[in-house]
Design a protein around this motif. Structure first.
Motif, PDB file in Angstrom:
ATOM      1  N   ALA A 648     -27.127   5.241  46.432  1.00  0.00           N
ATOM      2  CA  ALA A 648     -27.105   6.714  46.910  1.00  0.00           C
ATOM      3  C   ALA A 648     -25.592   7.447  46.788  1.00  0.00           C
ATOM      4  O   ALA A 648     -25.291   8.094  47.587  1.00  0.00           O
ATOM      5  CB  ALA A 648     -27.574   6.893  48.291  1.00  0.00           C
ATOM      6  N   GLY A 649     -24.944   6.804  45.663  1.00  0.00           N
ATOM      7  CA  GLY A 649     -23.497   7.408  45.568  1.00  0.00           C
ATOM      8  C   GLY A 649     -22.546   6.685  46.184  1.00  0.00           C
ATOM      9  O   GLY A 649     -21.216   6.960  46.140  1.00  0.00           O
ATOM     10  N   ARG A 650     -22.777   5.743  47.308  1.00  0.00           N
ATOM     11  CA  ARG A 650     -21.805   5.084  48.087  1.00  0.00           C
ATOM     12  C   ARG A 650     -21.814   3.627  47.574  1.00  0.00           C
ATOM     13  O   ARG A 650     -22.639   2.814  47.411  1.00  0.00           O
ATOM     14  CB  ARG A 650     -22.250   5.254  49.483  1.00  0.00           C
ATOM     15  CG  ARG A 650     -22.151   6.588  50.010  1.00  0.00           C
ATOM     16  CD  ARG A 650     -22.665   6.530  51.368  1.00  0.00           C
ATOM     17  NE  ARG A 650     -21.583   6.215  52.182  1.00  0.00           N
ATOM     18  CZ  ARG A 650     -21.839   5.186  53.156  1.00  0.00           C
ATOM     19  NH1 ARG A 650     -23.036   4.438  53.373  1.00  0.00           N
ATOM     20  NH2 ARG A 650     -20.941   4.601  54.024  1.00  0.00           N
ATOM     21  N   CYS A 651     -20.401   3.273  47.585  1.00  0.00           N
ATOM     22  CA  CYS A 651     -20.393   1.946  46.871  1.00  0.00           C
ATOM     23  C   CYS A 651     -19.329   0.975  47.930  1.00  0.00           C
ATOM     24  O   CYS A 651     -18.160   1.073  47.924  1.00  0.00           O
ATOM     25  CB  CYS A 651     -19.416   1.681  45.561  1.00  0.00           C
ATOM     26  SG  CYS A 651     -20.203   3.155  44.521  1.00  0.00           S
ATOM     27  N   PRO A 652     -19.978  -0.154  48.227  1.00  0.00           N
ATOM     28  CA  PRO A 652     -19.196  -0.922  49.405  1.00  0.00           C
ATOM     29  C   PRO A 652     -18.279  -1.941  48.633  1.00  0.00           C
ATOM     30  O   PRO A 652     -18.160  -2.066  47.229  1.00  0.00           O
ATOM     31  CB  PRO A 652     -20.053  -1.951  50.121  1.00  0.00           C
ATOM     32  CG  PRO A 652     -21.402  -2.104  48.947  1.00  0.00           C
ATOM     33  CD  PRO A 652     -21.337  -0.581  48.099  1.00  0.00           C
ATOM     34  N   ILE A 653     -17.184  -2.479  49.273  1.00  0.00           N
ATOM     35  CA  ILE A 653     -16.216  -3.218  48.686  1.00  0.00           C
ATOM     36  C   ILE A 653     -16.650  -4.699  48.514  1.00  0.00           C
ATOM     37  O   ILE A 653     -15.961  -5.486  47.791  1.00  0.00           O
ATOM     38  CB  ILE A 653     -14.825  -3.213  49.332  1.00  0.00           C
ATOM     39  CG1 ILE A 653     -13.742  -3.437  48.429  1.00  0.00           C
ATOM     40  CG2 ILE A 653     -14.852  -4.118  50.770  1.00  0.00           C
ATOM     41  CD1 ILE A 653     -12.444  -2.727  49.417  1.00  0.00           C
ATOM     42  N   PHE A 654     -17.641  -4.804  49.253  1.00  0.00           N
ATOM     43  CA  PHE A 654     -18.434  -6.460  48.908  1.00  0.00           C
ATOM     44  C   PHE A 654     -19.959  -6.359  48.842  1.00  0.00           C
ATOM     45  O   PHE A 654     -20.345  -5.364  49.469  1.00  0.00           O
ATOM     46  CB  PHE A 654     -17.768  -7.260  50.200  1.00  0.00           C
ATOM     47  CG  PHE A 654     -18.379  -6.846  51.521  1.00  0.00           C
ATOM     48  CD1 PHE A 654     -19.713  -7.496  51.738  1.00  0.00           C
ATOM     49  CD2 PHE A 654     -17.759  -6.251  52.290  1.00  0.00           C
ATOM     50  CE1 PHE A 654     -20.179  -7.113  53.206  1.00  0.00           C
ATOM     51  CE2 PHE A 654     -18.027  -5.737  53.600  1.00  0.00           C
ATOM     52  CZ  PHE A 654     -19.376  -6.019  53.912  1.00  0.00           C
ATOM     53  N   VAL A 655     -20.513  -7.228  48.301  1.00  0.00           N
ATOM     54  CA  VAL A 655     -21.950  -7.197  48.264  1.00  0.00           C
ATOM     55  C   VAL A 655     -22.416  -8.547  48.698  1.00  0.00           C
ATOM     56  O   VAL A 655     -22.050  -9.664  47.992  1.00  0.00           O
ATOM     57  CB  VAL A 655     -22.545  -6.734  47.260  1.00  0.00           C
ATOM     58  CG1 VAL A 655     -24.121  -6.982  47.053  1.00  0.00           C
ATOM     59  CG2 VAL A 655     -22.091  -5.377  46.649  1.00  0.00           C
ATOM     60  N   GLY A 656     -23.178  -8.788  49.675  1.00  0.00           N
ATOM     61  CA  GLY A 656     -23.574 -10.341  49.722  1.00  0.00           C
ATOM     62  C   GLY A 656     -22.588 -11.174  50.154  1.00  0.00           C
ATOM     63  O   GLY A 656     -22.408 -12.468  49.874  1.00  0.00           O
ATOM     64  N   GLY A 657     -21.384 -10.720  50.636  1.00  0.00           N
ATOM     65  CA  GLY A 657     -20.311 -11.435  51.111  1.00  0.00           C
ATOM     66  C   GLY A 657     -19.265 -11.721  49.876  1.00  0.00           C
ATOM     67  O   GLY A 657     -18.331 -12.404  50.261  1.00  0.00           O
ATOM     68  N   VAL A 658     -19.536 -11.335  48.878  1.00  0.00           N
ATOM     69  CA  VAL A 658     -18.662 -11.359  47.712  1.00  0.00           C
ATOM     70  C   VAL A 658     -17.907  -9.938  47.395  1.00  0.00           C
ATOM     71  O   VAL A 658     -18.361  -8.955  47.207  1.00  0.00           O
ATOM     72  CB  VAL A 658     -19.462 -11.676  46.248  1.00  0.00           C
ATOM     73  CG1 VAL A 658     -18.594 -11.895  45.231  1.00  0.00           C
ATOM     74  CG2 VAL A 658     -20.274 -12.963  46.611  1.00  0.00           C
ATOM     75  N   VAL A 659     -16.662 -10.006  47.309  1.00  0.00           N
ATOM     76  CA  VAL A 659     -15.652  -8.955  46.942  1.00  0.00           C
ATOM     77  C   VAL A 659     -16.113  -8.459  45.544  1.00  0.00           C
ATOM     78  O   VAL A 659     -16.072  -9.497  44.654  1.00  0.00           O
ATOM     79  CB  VAL A 659     -14.249  -9.318  47.040  1.00  0.00           C
ATOM     80  CG1 VAL A 659     -13.222  -8.379  46.807  1.00  0.00           C
ATOM     81  CG2 VAL A 659     -13.905  -9.782  48.532  1.00  0.00           C
ATOM     82  N   VAL A 660     -16.316  -7.501  45.340  1.00  0.00           N
ATOM     83  CA  VAL A 660     -16.662  -6.688  44.124  1.00  0.00           C
ATOM     84  C   VAL A 660     -15.753  -6.602  42.995  1.00  0.00           C
ATOM     85  O   VAL A 660     -15.876  -7.124  41.889  1.00  0.00           O
ATOM     86  CB  VAL A 660     -17.233  -5.284  44.514  1.00  0.00           C
ATOM     87  CG1 VAL A 660     -17.622  -4.530  42.947  1.00  0.00           C
ATOM     88  CG2 VAL A 660     -18.447  -5.427  45.386  1.00  0.00           C
ATOM     89  N   ARG A 661     -14.489  -6.089  43.353  1.00  0.00           N
ATOM     90  CA  ARG A 661     -13.281  -5.922  42.565  1.00  0.00           C
ATOM     91  C   ARG A 661     -12.059  -6.589  42.937  1.00  0.00           C
ATOM     92  O   ARG A 661     -11.798  -6.964  44.342  1.00  0.00           O
ATOM     93  CB  ARG A 661     -13.140  -4.221  42.488  1.00  0.00           C
ATOM     94  CG  ARG A 661     -14.100  -3.553  41.859  1.00  0.00           C
ATOM     95  CD  ARG A 661     -13.566  -2.033  41.916  1.00  0.00           C
ATOM     96  NE  ARG A 661     -13.467  -1.562  43.309  1.00  0.00           N
ATOM     97  CZ  ARG A 661     -14.691  -0.983  43.836  1.00  0.00           C
ATOM     98  NH1 ARG A 661     -15.858  -0.905  43.351  1.00  0.00           N
ATOM     99  NH2 ARG A 661     -14.216  -0.732  44.961  1.00  0.00           N
ATOM    100  N   ARG A 662     -11.403  -6.819  42.207  1.00  0.00           N
ATOM    101  CA  ARG A 662     -10.238  -7.547  42.616  1.00  0.00           C
ATOM    102  C   ARG A 662      -8.900  -6.647  42.602  1.00  0.00           C
ATOM    103  O   ARG A 662      -8.031  -6.823  43.116  1.00  0.00           O
ATOM    104  CB  ARG A 662      -9.611  -8.714  41.533  1.00  0.00           C
ATOM    105  CG  ARG A 662      -9.638  -8.233  40.000  1.00  0.00           C
ATOM    106  CD  ARG A 662      -9.149  -9.582  39.320  1.00  0.00           C
ATOM    107  NE  ARG A 662      -9.027  -9.173  37.966  1.00  0.00           N
ATOM    108  CZ  ARG A 662      -7.631  -8.892  37.315  1.00  0.00           C
ATOM    109  NH1 ARG A 662      -6.923  -8.876  38.169  1.00  0.00           N
ATOM    110  NH2 ARG A 662      -7.786  -8.451  36.078  1.00  0.00           N
ATOM    111  N   ASP A 663      -9.193  -5.637  42.053  1.00  0.00           N
ATOM    112  CA  ASP A 663      -8.259  -4.411  42.175  1.00  0.00           C
ATOM    113  C   ASP A 663      -9.201  -3.092  42.370  1.00  0.00           C
ATOM    114  O   ASP A 663     -10.309  -3.135  42.860  1.00  0.00           O
ATOM    115  CB  ASP A 663      -7.460  -4.258  41.174  1.00  0.00           C
ATOM    116  CG  ASP A 663      -7.954  -4.312  39.704  1.00  0.00           C
ATOM    117  OD1 ASP A 663      -9.103  -3.902  39.561  1.00  0.00           O
ATOM    118  OD2 ASP A 663      -7.287  -4.766  38.995  1.00  0.00           O
ATOM    119  N   GLY A 664      -8.523  -1.808  42.063  1.00  0.00           N
ATOM    120  CA  GLY A 664      -9.447  -0.658  42.073  1.00  0.00           C
ATOM    121  C   GLY A 664     -10.417  -0.560  40.713  1.00  0.00           C
ATOM    122  O   GLY A 664     -11.303   0.253  40.990  1.00  0.00           O
TER     123      GLY A 664
END
Length: 692
Positions: A648-664
């Motif tokens: 729904a247009g909102r993006c967390p910084i982690f998913v399932g305990g895994v960090v999504v991005r290492r930077d921006g």
């Protein structure tokens, strides 16, 4: 860096117009840092360099003319008294605040920055770590602005000695002091010219080093020094003409601040207009007082008085408050300005000005009793530093540490439904889970050695992309910029177990687009066309079975003056598809991840998971739709990845305990591997479909 000596012009008394110049310089620097406007506000530092060279050289020459000598001990005592107390107060306070706010690697990095800043060598530290002054992708050091202070102090380690040497040698040959000044001016001219030539070469080959290097900045201080040497001649300028010099110079400063941008090569030729304009203002005031209201009114003069404090405090506050309030830009700006003003006024009146006026470290005659106020001043500085340490200690007890960040193996997801559930849970959580990889270790992570390095010979230390070995039975290549490089673990995780050979043809900073692009790194801009041609040749000769393409959306095109352009991006992408990849078997375009907050700056001791949630921008949606239009067709496939990151247009910084991005922008290796089963499912029909 604002020079803290009073604006005492050579042979002509106090210069309120120079105090005004300081005010203008520090204000535009702060505005550019806080609001990113005006774009050329960073040239305020160049104004400080010219002012500093003029004032310090003038003081040295005045002492030499009066006594026939220059006391190095007195000179460096004055430098320590005027520079060190406030610089150390800000440095210690910043380091303490950083240790409370940041985690792991970033605290260690701040400590190293503080050490180099304390040794007045911060510029070489940032040059060695390839720091981008205009960096927007990654954590910024709260002490980065100390580079200019380092440049000045390094210059003044050498310049007084050289000045005395030249004047001494000239005096032995000529008794006329005017000839001695001519000799000094000749040496200065050679230094200025040599520094400019060196800067031109460095800008072309090592732009980061050129920006921070003392050798490529020496000409700016040298120009100011030349004005001081030539002061007797400049004083002969007719009085009615002097205001024209100053108004012309002030106009030039306004033009330079508004016209220069981050893409302008610095310091040469970018700083030339700023330096010349500053010199004109200074020249117009030599030999007689000219009151320019924009520079000499009481408000501007007061800002000039506290400019050193303003400069030192504003940047740490901006970085630290920005990290504490990652999703609230307006609050960060307001608090930065308010905090800078308050701390600068207090620092100036309680530390900087009292210490400057004191006799601390001054040479004392044997019969002169020590000033009673000096110990009190030293005690006052010590109290301020102790208070800062006390606040840090109280905060360390009051603020609970973040949850322990133990590394663990990232669990893969088997379906989009499962992934969406994990995204929903991440958006709803209020406490940090155990994260993989630990955020404090992200700064030390990067691409695997050799990945994203481009192809030789376009990039001398790049990868060997020549067609010299037999073609594998199943060959896949990955092309694009660093976004494509970050996808490599995902692509390899899907294809290599099925006996595919995956060839990396990516080059960080060089998108696979049929248009000239501009990178913040000049060497990448120059090498990019050659790399693209090598990739095209590879594709034509090898005819890979599968090509993965991915590029960042907001590219800076030469055709549009270095500005992003969606129409140009769409045209360049379509041309690359139709003209450059026509011989490939199947082409798959991986949509780049939505940009978001950098976990290295967002995950702090004060933040909560909700503070690090980003939202999809309208611009990103527009690019994504254009991306889909281009690649959704015969022989090519577009893989929309938004649902891998957002709900729904909102993006967390982690998913399932895994960090999504290492930077921006770039996904972590762990998250890429987590997505392997999803890409495997999506690719299955692609690999079995017909390309005819």
């Amino acid at each position: 860096m604002p020079e803290t000596d009073r604006a005492q012009a050579p042979e002509s008394g106090f210069r309120p117009d120079i105090q005004g110049l300081r005010a203008v310089a520090v204000v535009v620097v702060i505005l550019e840092h806080v609001f990113r406007w005006p774009a050329g506000g960073f040239v305020g530092v160049d104004v400080f360099f010219v002012i500093s060279g003029f004032l310090i050289t003038g003081l040295l020459l005045t002492e030499h003319d009066r006594t026939g000598r220059i006391s190095f001990a007195d000179f460096y005592r004055r430098r320590v008294r005027r520079i060190l107390p406030l610089a150390m107060l800000v440095l210690v306070s910043t380091l303490l605040a950083s240790s409370l706010l940041f985690l792991g690697e970033r605290v260690r990095s701040a400590a190293w920055d503080a050490l180099w800043a304390g040794l007045f060598a911060a510029n070489w530290r940032f040059a060695a770590t390839d720091t981008d002054y205009w960096q927007t992708d990654g954590p910024v050091s709260p002490l980065q602005h100390y580079w200019s202070l380092a440049v000045e102090e390094q210059f003044y380690l050498v310049w007084p000695v050289l000045l005395v040497t030249v004047l001494g040698l000239a005096a032995r040959r000529w008794r006329d002091p005017n000839r001695s000044r001519w000799a000094l001016g000749t040496v200065l001219g050679a230094i200025v010219l040599g520094s400019i030539v060196f800067a031109l070469r460095e800008v072309d080959h090592r732009p980061t080093a050129a920006y921070f290097s003392t050798f490529s900045r020496a000409w700016e201080l040298g120009i100011g020094a030349l004005l001081a040497v030539a002061a007797p001649l400049l004083a002969r300028i007719p009085a009615p003409v002097r205001p024209a010099y100053q108004w012309l110079g002030l106009t030039g400063l306004v033009v330079s601040v508004l016209s220069i941008a981050a893409q302008t090569p610095m310091p040469v030729p970018g700083a030339l207009l700023t330096v010349i304009s500053t010199a004109l203002v200074i020249v117009g005031g030599v030999g007689g007082q000219r009151l320019m209201f924009p520079l000499t009114n009481p408000v501007v003069r007061y800002v000039g008085n506290i400019s050193y404090s303003l400069y030192l405090w504003h940047f740490p506050l901006l970085v630290l408050i920005g990290a504490a309030l990652p999703a609230n830009g307006s609050a960060t700006q307001l608090l930065t300005l308010a905090g800078t003003g308050l701390l600068s006024v207090l620092s100036y009146h309680l530390v900087e000005d009292p210490v400057r006026r004191s006799s601390w470290l001054a040479r004392r005659q044997p019969t002169t009793p020590p000033q009673r106020g000096v110990p009190a001043l030293v005690l006052r500085v010590a109290i301020l530093v102790t208070l800062a340490a006390g606040v840090a200690a109280v905060a360390a007890v009051a603020i609970p540490p973040p949850a322990p960040q133990g590394a663990r193996e990232a669990a893969v997801v088997t379906s989009q439904y499962e992934l969406t559930g994990q995204i929903r849970a991440a958006l709803g959580t209020t406490d940090w889970p155990v994260l993989t990889p630990p955020p404090e270790q992200l700064s030390s992570q990067g691409f695997t050695r050799g990945e994203g390095q481009g192809c030789r010979p376009a990039i001398p230390d790049g990868n060997d992309c020549a067609v010299t070995t037999p073609r594998p039975r199943r060959l896949a290549v990955v092309v694009g910029d660093s976004i494509a490089t970050a996808w490599l673990p995902l692509v390899r995780g899907v294809l290599e177990p099925a006996d595919w050979v995956v060839q990396d043809l990516t080059y960080a900073g060089c998108p696979f687009l049929a248009s000239e692009t501009t990178s913040p790194v000049e060497s990448i801009t120059r090498a990019c066309p050659g790399h693209r041609q090598i990739v095209r040749t590879f594709v034509d000769n090898r005819r890979p079975d599968l090509v993965f393409v991915s590029n960042a959306y907001r590219q800076r095109f030469t055709l549009t003056g270095g500005n992003p352009s969606l129409p140009e991006w769409e045209r360049a992408t379509r041309t690359a598809k139709e003209a450059w990849l026509a011989t490939a078997g199947r082409v798959v375009a991986l949509q780049p991840p939505p940009p978001g907050l950098d976990p290295r700056t967002c995950v702090t001791r004060l933040s909560a998971p909700g503070d690090c949630v980003s939202t999809l921008s309208d611009e990103y949606r527009s690019y994504a739709e254009a991306d889909r239009r281009i690649w959704h067709g015969k022989g090519s496939w577009h893989i929309a990845t938004t649902d891998w990151f957002c709900r729904a247009g909102r993006c967390p910084i982690f998913v399932g305990g895994v960090v999504v991005r290492r930077d921006g922008n770039h996904i972590t290796t762990e998250y890429a591997r987590k997505l392997t089963p999803l890409l495997d499912l999506i690719l299955a029909p692609v690999l079995t479909s017909s390309t005819d």
